[in-house]
Design an enzyme around this catalytic site. Structure first.
Site, short mmCIF file in Angstrom:
data_model
loop_
_atom_site.label_atom_id
_atom_site.label_comp_id
_atom_site.label_asym_id
_atom_site.label_seq_id
_atom_site.Cartn_x
_atom_site.Cartn_y
_atom_site.Cartn_z
N ASP A 1 33.29 31.01 90.04
CA ASP A 1 34.69 30.90 90.45
C ASP A 1 35.00 29.47 90.90
O ASP A 1 35.60 29.25 91.96
CB ASP A 1 35.00 31.90 91.57
CG ASP A 1 36.50 32.18 91.71
OD1 ASP A 1 37.25 31.90 90.74
OD2 ASP A 1 36.93 32.66 92.76
N GLY B 1 41.40 38.01 97.86
CA GLY B 1 40.95 39.35 97.53
C GLY B 1 39.77 39.79 98.37
O GLY B 1 39.56 40.98 98.61
N PHE B 2 38.97 38.82 98.87
CA PHE B 2 37.76 39.15 99.64
C PHE B 2 38.10 39.56 101.06
O PHE B 2 37.34 40.26 101.72
CB PHE B 2 36.83 37.95 99.69
CG PHE B 2 37.48 36.72 100.28
CD1 PHE B 2 37.58 36.56 101.65
CD2 PHE B 2 38.01 35.74 99.45
CE1 PHE B 2 38.19 35.44 102.19
CE2 PHE B 2 38.63 34.62 99.99
CZ PHE B 2 38.72 34.47 101.35
N LEU C 1 43.21 30.86 108.64
CA LEU C 1 43.16 29.70 107.75
C LEU C 1 43.56 30.04 106.32
O LEU C 1 44.10 29.21 105.60
CB LEU C 1 41.74 29.11 107.74
CG LEU C 1 41.22 28.54 109.05
CD1 LEU C 1 39.76 28.13 108.91
CD2 LEU C 1 42.06 27.34 109.49
N GLU D 1 39.87 37.75 104.86
CA GLU D 1 40.55 36.68 105.57
C GLU D 1 39.55 35.69 106.16
O GLU D 1 38.42 36.05 106.48
CB GLU D 1 41.40 37.29 106.70
CG GLU D 1 42.43 38.29 106.22
CD GLU D 1 43.02 39.11 107.37
OE1 GLU D 1 44.25 39.22 107.44
OE2 GLU D 1 42.22 39.63 108.18
N VAL D 2 40.01 34.43 106.33
CA VAL D 2 39.19 33.39 106.96
C VAL D 2 39.93 32.88 108.19
O VAL D 2 41.11 32.50 108.11
CB VAL D 2 38.91 32.23 105.99
CG1 VAL D 2 38.10 31.15 106.70
CG2 VAL D 2 38.17 32.72 104.76
N PHE E 1 43.49 33.57 103.11
CA PHE E 1 43.08 34.92 102.75
C PHE E 1 43.08 35.05 101.23
O PHE E 1 43.64 34.23 100.51
CB PHE E 1 44.03 35.96 103.37
CG PHE E 1 45.47 35.75 103.04
CD1 PHE E 1 46.03 36.30 101.89
CD2 PHE E 1 46.28 34.98 103.87
CE1 PHE E 1 47.36 36.08 101.58
CE2 PHE E 1 47.61 34.77 103.56
CZ PHE E 1 48.16 35.32 102.41
#
EC number: 2.7.11.-
Length: 639
Positions: free
Chosen positions: A484, A364-365, A360, A367-368, A362
């Protein structure tokens, strides 16, 4: 036996004499009645600083004279805050006209060291059509459902003097060092005004308190002198040339002393030596550690120590199993807030082994991915980036935050998985993508959301976002700062309702403490300038970012866009300039601007005013999220 006692007494008295001599104030004016007149305020030629002139009348009352012959009584003085409060004029008898209309209201001399603070909310009434048009274009809220109508209907004095009057506006004044007027009253524009200080827009008019105007004064410099004799009242000073003003001399403090502009003294500079400074600056910290905040800091230190040790082990090429063990321990603390702990097998099956077709997004953290559980539930699965320690800790931080909150406009965390190589979080699936995608293309429905999104829906998105953030700030204990807020972190469900997401950078505040000191993190264009410069994270940092989102909703323009002219790259600067020049409608998204009704135009202008308040450079001048949510609710009622 008496000699040591006498020696101690003599020593103590010597110290008292020494310190009292170093803190003798310079020419403070005598009290006016029972009111203390602090330096630099001056009621005569022989005291205070003549540039800070106020008046003491024969009855012991203080007055502040402004331009055009207008004068107002001083209610209170706050020397530490370098400000005083005026009582604004009332109405002429049985008329919706301010008493000082012949003086054109409260206007300050721009050559004097005073300016209007941002604490003032001004309501102007009895406006002509030209007045409404002019002030509306300048960013005043003149809509039919604005705050001023509540005042006209509920305030006894206004209701009595302005019966039948329906034309009015409101705005926040001040917030800069060059604001020199509260309102310029004119019969051909708006003939009456009133001002209130630190107004909470969410409370009834009956609880607003008395009208007031807050005035700030600039910190005074050292006194001007011609010879050393002029400095006799300022101990430990010497008359010398002013490098910033050739031909002028001032009483500058001697080496080892520093100018205290509040008390008008040359005080001992306790930080003139590094060791001394270090010793004295630690005293407040030691006092704070004795309380609850200290306990939190100590706990944080212990946690940081454990994590640091773990990082060193990771750096030593040990396996990620030790990291997973750390996460398991952390999650067990918060497990009561999670619906479920997923197995690695469940996650792999749900995402088809993290297939690219299920990706879905992505960042810096990590991926989703989109996933489907065995019971048919569609979920979103966030996986930390492999080998990236920072993304791991952001995910752990998100668990700690989301386990404490539950609100319809915040994304719901369903559970987590710590069996895989990297930690995974499982959320409710929000099917319509992000607000950013819908504004700029690539959203859930293919084309841009704005092809079918009316003004009311945009306002609802703004209102729901504000409600979610207000919950974090006001209903959580301790408060939570998102850190954020941006359009790409605002998800939209099948009904286009808001789910604020991505709490990886969020921080817990400390109850009764104004800010959290932390390294500035966030997204360029949305980042609070005060937070960026001072590293002080507050609820108002989120308010600033929210204001940028409001500008996006109004203009359909990105927060940072290098395709715009150089001076307009930053959206805040771009829209602020349009507001100042009275041409907000020129930068409004044509989808809602062209063909808009008069009420819709008023609503867009009102939202623009609110957004501009949210992005004030000084955080004290920004509204709370609660106030912002209430104002958007009022705007919604008007269309």
């Amino acid at each position: 036996m008496e000699l040591p006692w006498l020696s101690l007494t003599t020593f103590t008295l010597s110290l008292l004499i020494y310190f009292s001599s170093t803190t003798q104030a310079f020419k403070r004016c005598p009290n006016c009645g029972s009111t203390r007149v602090p330096y630099p305020l001056s009621t005569g030629l022989d005291c205070g600083d003549p540039g800070y002139r106020i008046r003491c009348d024969n009855y012991g009352s203080l007055w502040f004279d402004t331009l055009n012959g207008s004068t107002n009584p001083i209610k209170t003085i706050d020397p530490s805050g370098q400000r005083f409060v005026l009582r604004p004029p009332g109405f002429e008898q049985n008329k919706c006209v301010s008493v000082d209309i012949k003086y054109h209201g409260i206007q300050l001399d721009l050559n004097l060291p005073f300016n209007v603070s941002c604490s003032n909310t001004v309501i102007i009434m009895n406006c002509t059509k030209d007045g409404l048009d002019a002030y509306s274009s300048q960013g005043f809220n003149c809509s039919d459902n604005s705050l001023c109508h509540k005042f006209l209907n509920a305030n006894l004095e206004a209701r009595g003097n302005c019966r039948g009057v329906t034309s009015c506006c409101w705005y926040k004044t001040g917030a800069s060092v060059n604001t020199y007027k509260v309102y310029r009253a004119r019969p051909d524009m708006c003939s009456a005004y009133q001002s209130f200080m630190n107004l909470d827009l969410t409370i009834p008019v009956s609880k607003w308190g008395e009208p007031a105007v807050e005035i700030l004064w600039e910190a005074p410099r050292e006194p001007v002198c011609k010879s050393q004799g002029d400095c006799r009242d300022l101990l430990n000073s010497v008359c010398s040339n002013d490098s910033t003003n050739l031909g002028q001399k001032r009483c500058f403090c001697k080496k080892g002393f520093q100018w205290d502009s509040v008390n008008a003294v040359c005080e001992v500079n306790r930080c003139s030596k590094r060791k001394s400074c270090k010793r004295w600056s630690n005293l407040p910290l030691l006092g704070g550690l004795a309380g609850g905040v200290g306990a939190i800091l100590i706990a944080g230190f212990i946690t940081k120590t454990i994590v640091s040790k773990q990082n060193r082990r990771i750096a030593g090429n040990q396996s990620w199993a030790s990291v997973r063990k750390l996460h398991r321990n952390l999650l067990s603390i918060n497990s009561t807030g999670l619906d479920r702990i997923f197995t690695g097998k469940e996650i792999v099956k749900a995402t088809d082994n993290f297939a690219k077709s299920n990706l879905l997004g992505f960042g810096g953290f990590g991926e989703v991915f989109k996933g489907n559980l065995d019971d048919g539930t569609t979920v979103a699965v966030k996986r930390a980036k492999l080998g990236n320690e920072k993304s791991i800790y952001q995910i752990v931080n998100e668990v700690q935050i989301l386990c404490q909150v539950s609100h319809k406009n915040l994304v719901k965390l369903l559970g987590c998985c710590i069996e895989l190589e990297m930690p995974v979080l499982v959320y409710e699936f929000v099917p319509n993508g992000t607000l950013f995608e819908h504004i700029y293309g690539g959203g859930g429905g293919g084309g841009g959301l704005y092809d079918h999104l009316p003004l009311r829906r945009r306002l609802m998105i703004a209102h729901q976002t504000a409600q979610g953030l207000d919950y974090l700030h006001s209903s959580s204990s301790p408060p939570i700062y998102h850190r954020d807020v941006k359009s790409s972190n605002i998800l939209l469900d099948e009904n286009l309702d808001v789910k604020v997401a991505d709490f990886g950078l969020s921080r817990l505040g400390v109850s009764d403490v104004s800010h959290v000191t932390t390294c500035a993190q966030g997204t360029l264009g949305y980042l609070d300038p005060e937070y960026y410069l001072n590293f002080q994270l507050t609820d108002k940092s989120d308010v600033y970012s929210f204001g940028v989102v409001l500008f996006e909703l109004l203009t359909c323009k990105k927060a940072i866009d290098f395709n715009r002219e150089e001076e307009d790259v930053n959206l805040v600067v771009f829209v602020r300039k349009a507001l100042k020049e009275g041409r907000l409608m020129d930068v409004i998204d044509p989808v809602i601007g062209i063909g808009a009704t008069e009420k819709e135009i008023e609503s867009m202008k009102a939202l623009g005013v609110l957004a501009e308040l949210c992005v004030k450079e000084t955080r004290q001048c920004r509204p709370t999220m609660q106030v912002a949510a209430k104002e958007i609710e009022n705007i919604l009622h008007g269309i």
